[in-house]
Design a protein around this motif. Structure first.
Motif, PDB file in Angstrom:
ATOM      1  N   THR A  46     -29.698  27.875 222.889  1.00  0.00           N
ATOM      2  CA  THR A  46     -28.364  27.639 223.437  1.00  0.00           C
ATOM      3  C   THR A  46     -28.182  26.172 223.798  1.00  0.00           C
ATOM      4  OG1 THR A  46     -28.362  29.887 224.325  1.00  0.00           O
ATOM      5  CG2 THR A  46     -26.715  28.380 225.204  1.00  0.00           C
ATOM      6  N   THR A  50     -25.506  23.686 222.103  1.00  0.00           N
ATOM      7  CA  THR A  50     -24.548  23.015 222.980  1.00  0.00           C
ATOM      8  C   THR A  50     -24.560  21.514 222.741  1.00  0.00           C
ATOM      9  OG1 THR A  50     -24.821  24.731 224.649  1.00  0.00           O
ATOM     10  CG2 THR A  50     -23.887  22.654 225.385  1.00  0.00           C
ATOM     11  N   VAL A  65     -19.583  21.632 227.704  1.00  0.00           N
ATOM     12  CA  VAL A  65     -20.161  21.393 229.026  1.00  0.00           C
ATOM     13  C   VAL A  65     -20.311  22.717 229.774  1.00  0.00           C
ATOM     14  CG1 VAL A  65     -19.772  20.268 231.248  1.00  0.00           C
ATOM     15  CG2 VAL A  65     -19.327  19.024 229.141  1.00  0.00           C
ATOM     16  N   TRP A  66     -19.370  23.626 229.585  1.00  0.00           N
ATOM     17  CA  TRP A  66     -19.476  24.930 230.242  1.00  0.00           C
ATOM     18  C   TRP A  66     -20.670  25.730 229.700  1.00  0.00           C
ATOM     19  CZ3 TRP A  66     -17.736  26.326 234.682  1.00  0.00           C
ATOM     20  CH2 TRP A  66     -16.591  25.722 235.185  1.00  0.00           C
ATOM     21  N   ASN A  67     -21.085  25.420 228.482  1.00  0.00           N
ATOM     22  CA  ASN A  67     -22.280  26.096 227.947  1.00  0.00           C
ATOM     23  C   ASN A  67     -23.547  25.686 228.685  1.00  0.00           C
ATOM     24  OD1 ASN A  67     -20.878  27.598 226.076  1.00  0.00           O
ATOM     25  ND2 ASN A  67     -21.194  26.148 224.417  1.00  0.00           N
ATOM     26  N   PHE A  68     -23.515  24.512 229.346  1.00  0.00           N
ATOM     27  CA  PHE A  68     -24.676  24.117 230.143  1.00  0.00           C
ATOM     28  C   PHE A  68     -24.889  25.068 231.318  1.00  0.00           C
ATOM     29  CE2 PHE A  68     -24.179  19.804 228.222  1.00  0.00           C
ATOM     30  CZ  PHE A  68     -25.452  19.752 227.662  1.00  0.00           C
ATOM     31  N   VAL A  69     -23.802  25.634 231.817  1.00  0.00           N
ATOM     32  CA  VAL A  69     -23.930  26.654 232.874  1.00  0.00           C
ATOM     33  C   VAL A  69     -24.697  27.851 232.325  1.00  0.00           C
ATOM     34  CG1 VAL A  69     -22.637  28.219 234.379  1.00  0.00           C
ATOM     35  CG2 VAL A  69     -21.819  25.881 234.010  1.00  0.00           C
ATOM     36  N   ASP A  70     -24.384  28.224 231.099  1.00  0.00           N
ATOM     37  CA  ASP A  70     -25.090  29.315 230.436  1.00  0.00           C
ATOM     38  C   ASP A  70     -26.573  28.978 230.280  1.00  0.00           C
ATOM     39  OD1 ASP A  70     -25.363  31.780 228.994  1.00  0.00           O
ATOM     40  OD2 ASP A  70     -25.317  30.633 227.126  1.00  0.00           O
ATOM     41  N   VAL A  72     -28.423  26.855 232.077  1.00  0.00           N
ATOM     42  CA  VAL A  72     -29.083  26.866 233.384  1.00  0.00           C
ATOM     43  C   VAL A  72     -29.297  28.307 233.861  1.00  0.00           C
ATOM     44  CG1 VAL A  72     -28.767  26.244 235.822  1.00  0.00           C
ATOM     45  CG2 VAL A  72     -28.266  24.579 234.033  1.00  0.00           C
ATOM     46  N   LEU A  73     -28.301  29.158 233.645  1.00  0.00           N
ATOM     47  CA  LEU A  73     -28.431  30.561 234.037  1.00  0.00           C
ATOM     48  C   LEU A  73     -29.563  31.252 233.284  1.00  0.00           C
ATOM     49  CD1 LEU A  73     -27.290  32.987 235.637  1.00  0.00           C
ATOM     50  CD2 LEU A  73     -25.822  33.434 233.674  1.00  0.00           C
ATOM     51  N   TYR A  95     -26.570  40.459 231.113  1.00  0.00           N
ATOM     52  CA  TYR A  95     -25.822  39.251 230.742  1.00  0.00           C
ATOM     53  C   TYR A  95     -25.862  39.021 229.235  1.00  0.00           C
ATOM     54  CZ  TYR A  95     -24.560  34.342 230.356  1.00  0.00           C
ATOM     55  OH  TYR A  95     -23.972  33.168 229.985  1.00  0.00           O
ATOM     56  N   SER A  99     -22.604  39.252 226.916  1.00  0.00           N
ATOM     57  CA  SER A  99     -22.160  38.052 226.193  1.00  0.00           C
ATOM     58  C   SER A  99     -22.084  38.311 224.688  1.00  0.00           C
ATOM     59  CB  SER A  99     -23.092  36.870 226.479  1.00  0.00           C
ATOM     60  OG  SER A  99     -24.362  37.077 225.913  1.00  0.00           O
TER      61      SER A  99
END
Length: 168
Positions: A46, A50, A65-70, A72-73, A95, A99
């Motif tokens: 991922t 990204t 950038v929102w994929n970085f949240v993914d 980190v999660l 999750y 997804s």
């Protein structure tokens, strides 16, 4: 100084409780290990996708950038699985499943279905094994095995003294 000070804190011998190292069966720990390794692989893939997305397209870089949240999660949940967390393993399975369902609904194609099923199998086994791990540990703490006794201390296994001198 006064040796018998009535106001001094009393001293007592403190002994550590006998803690037995609990050996968890390999069939439980193996699936947990495979689960967190699969999560690290998923997080790495991922992250790579990204970075490729961000470097390739500048106008929609905010979505990347929102994929970085993914990322980190996923890495956080991988660490939780590594630490034998039932919550992390269950969240990772849920999750990832959610997804993949949302991606398939959005695109209308079952892209990457085989690889997704492989990851889901790893996450499901890790989830079940974390529950088995904690059940095994709880049972071992409630009913600890007796301490191992050396053979030389056991009266049934003491060598008999010889009556006539050295044995030949």
């Amino acid at each position: 100084m006064i040796e018998n000070d009535p106001y001094a804190t009393p001293q007592s011998e403190i002994r550590e409780p006998a803690v037995h190292a609990i050996e968890v069966p390999e069939e439980i720990t193996r699936h947990i290990r495979y689960g967190w390794i699969a999560a690290v692989v998923s997080g790495t893939l991922t992250l790579a996708m990204t970075l490729i997305f961000i470097l390739g397209q500048s106008e929609e870089a905010l979505l990347g950038v929102w994929n970085f949240v993914d990322v980190v999660l996923v890495f956080g949940l991988a660490f939780g699985i590594y630490r034998n967390s039932r919550i992390a393993a269950t969240l990772m399975f849920s999750y990832f499943l959610l997804s993949k369902i949302l991606i398939m609904m959005e695109t209308g194609k079952p892209a990457g279905l085989v690889l997704s099923i492989v990851f889901l199998i790893f996450y499901f086994r890790a989830m079940v094994s974390t529950f088995r791990f904690h059940s095994f540990i709880d049972h071992a703490r409630r009913f600890p095995p007796p301490p191992r006794q050396r053979v030389s201390d056991d009266p049934l296994f003491r060598p008999k003294p010889s009556a006539g001198g050295p044995e030949r």
